[in-house]
Scaffold this motif. Structure first.
Motif, PDB file in Angstrom:
ATOM      1  N   GLY A   1      -0.006  -1.041   0.018  1.00  0.00           N
ATOM      2  CA  GLY A   1      -0.073  -0.062   0.005  1.00  0.00           C
ATOM      3  C   GLY A   1       0.943   1.057  -0.050  1.00  0.00           C
ATOM      4  N   LYS A   2       0.091   2.055   0.280  1.00  0.00           N
ATOM      5  CA  LYS A   2       0.902   3.710  -0.068  1.00  0.00           C
ATOM      6  C   LYS A   2       2.085   3.953   1.925  1.00  0.00           C
ATOM      7  N   ALA A   3       3.045   4.681   1.394  1.00  0.00           N
ATOM      8  CA  ALA A   3       4.122   4.798   2.411  1.00  0.00           C
ATOM      9  C   ALA A   3       3.338   6.393   2.989  1.00  0.00           C
ATOM     10  N   GLU A   4       3.442   6.645   4.125  1.00  0.00           N
ATOM     11  CA  GLU A   4       2.702   7.288   4.585  1.00  0.00           C
ATOM     12  C   GLU A   4       3.817   9.088   4.966  1.00  0.00           C
ATOM     13  N   ALA A   5       3.687   9.474   4.498  1.00  0.00           N
ATOM     14  CA  ALA A   5       4.972  11.256   4.454  1.00  0.00           C
ATOM     15  C   ALA A   5       5.572  10.193   6.366  1.00  0.00           C
ATOM     16  N   GLY A   6       7.298  10.578   6.287  1.00  0.00           N
ATOM     17  CA  GLY A   6       7.781   9.974   6.757  1.00  0.00           C
ATOM     18  C   GLY A   6       8.372   8.931   6.937  1.00  0.00           C
ATOM     19  N   GLU A   7       7.688   7.761   6.350  1.00  0.00           N
ATOM     20  CA  GLU A   7       7.680   6.676   6.426  1.00  0.00           C
ATOM     21  C   GLU A   7       8.861   5.680   5.931  1.00  0.00           C
ATOM     22  N   THR A   8       9.904   5.333   6.272  1.00  0.00           N
ATOM     23  CA  THR A   8      10.488   4.704   4.830  1.00  0.00           C
ATOM     24  C   THR A   8       9.699   3.069   4.332  1.00  0.00           C
ATOM     25  N   ALA A   9      10.578   2.551   2.850  1.00  0.00           N
ATOM     26  CA  ALA A   9      10.238   1.503   2.810  1.00  0.00           C
ATOM     27  C   ALA A   9       9.831   1.215   3.507  1.00  0.00           C
ATOM     28  N   GLU A  10      10.771   0.335   4.668  1.00  0.00           N
ATOM     29  CA  GLU A  10      10.577  -1.057   4.894  1.00  0.00           C
ATOM     30  C   GLU A  10       9.426  -1.001   6.851  1.00  0.00           C
ATOM     31  N   ASP A  11       9.007   0.511   6.785  1.00  0.00           N
ATOM     32  CA  ASP A  11       8.390   0.924   7.631  1.00  0.00           C
ATOM     33  C   ASP A  11       6.692   0.386   7.387  1.00  0.00           C
ATOM     34  N   ALA A  12       7.074   1.163   5.973  1.00  0.00           N
ATOM     35  CA  ALA A  12       5.891   1.232   5.183  1.00  0.00           C
ATOM     36  C   ALA A  12       4.807  -0.404   5.186  1.00  0.00           C
ATOM     37  N   LEU A  13       6.445  -0.426   4.307  1.00  0.00           N
ATOM     38  CA  LEU A  13       5.718  -2.631   4.820  1.00  0.00           C
ATOM     39  C   LEU A  13       5.357  -3.708   5.687  1.00  0.00           C
ATOM     40  N   ARG A  14       6.174  -3.003   6.889  1.00  0.00           N
ATOM     41  CA  ARG A  14       6.305  -3.530   8.507  1.00  0.00           C
ATOM     42  C   ARG A  14       4.611  -2.978   8.544  1.00  0.00           C
TER      43      ARG A  14
END
Ligand code: CDP
Length: 125
Positions: free
Chosen positions: A32-45
């Motif tokens: 899905g969509k990465a939120e502001a300030g998230e790294t790709a890994e944060d967004a995936l998790r």
């Protein structure tokens, strides 16, 4: 936009979309969509916790960037399951596919270009 390739024992996890109507029934790499300030890994998790109820780690790129019509870019990452068993919390269904089955399944258009890159890591092709 981030999408996850979860591969266990030579099979890739695919998830069947429920929305929007033009994509419902098609299969995708969950994400899905990465939120502001998230790294790709944060967004995936975060996305995989929300959508599948699992914890993942890692995030090596796989396949090419897919430019989306709205100017965003979709990127796939290979991640490892750390804990939990995937459950379809936000999808119609989940499926584990080998390399042969991946060629037969109706993927969302954006994900189709990744098939050759994914197959290298799968059994049975
Ligand atoms: O839930 P969220 O809005 O963060 O994301 P989503 O609805 O799962 O994905 C948003 C958009 O990303 C979708 O409309 C698809 O165009 C695209 N997407 C895709 O093409 N392939 C994927 N594997 C994941 C997302």
């Amino acid at each position: 936009m981030v999408a996850a390739a979860i591969i266990v024992d030579g099979r890739l996890l695919l998830a069947q979309r429920t929305r929007p109507p033009e994509l419902a029934g098609l299969w995708e790499l969950p994400g899905g969509k990465a939120e502001a300030g998230e790294t790709a890994e944060d967004a995936l998790r975060r996305e995989l916790r929300e959508e599948l109820g699992v914890e993942v780690s890692g995030g090596d790129r796989i396949g090419d960037d897919v430019p989306l019509p709205d100017g965003r870019v979709l990127r796939a990452y290979r991640v490892e399951l750390v804990s939990g068993t995937p459950v379809a919390l936000d999808h119609a269904e989940l499926r584990w596919v080998d390399g042969r089955e991946l060629g037969d399944i109706d993927l969302v258009g954006n994900d189709r270009g990744w098939v050759p890159d994914l197959r290298v890591h799968l059994n049975g092709w």
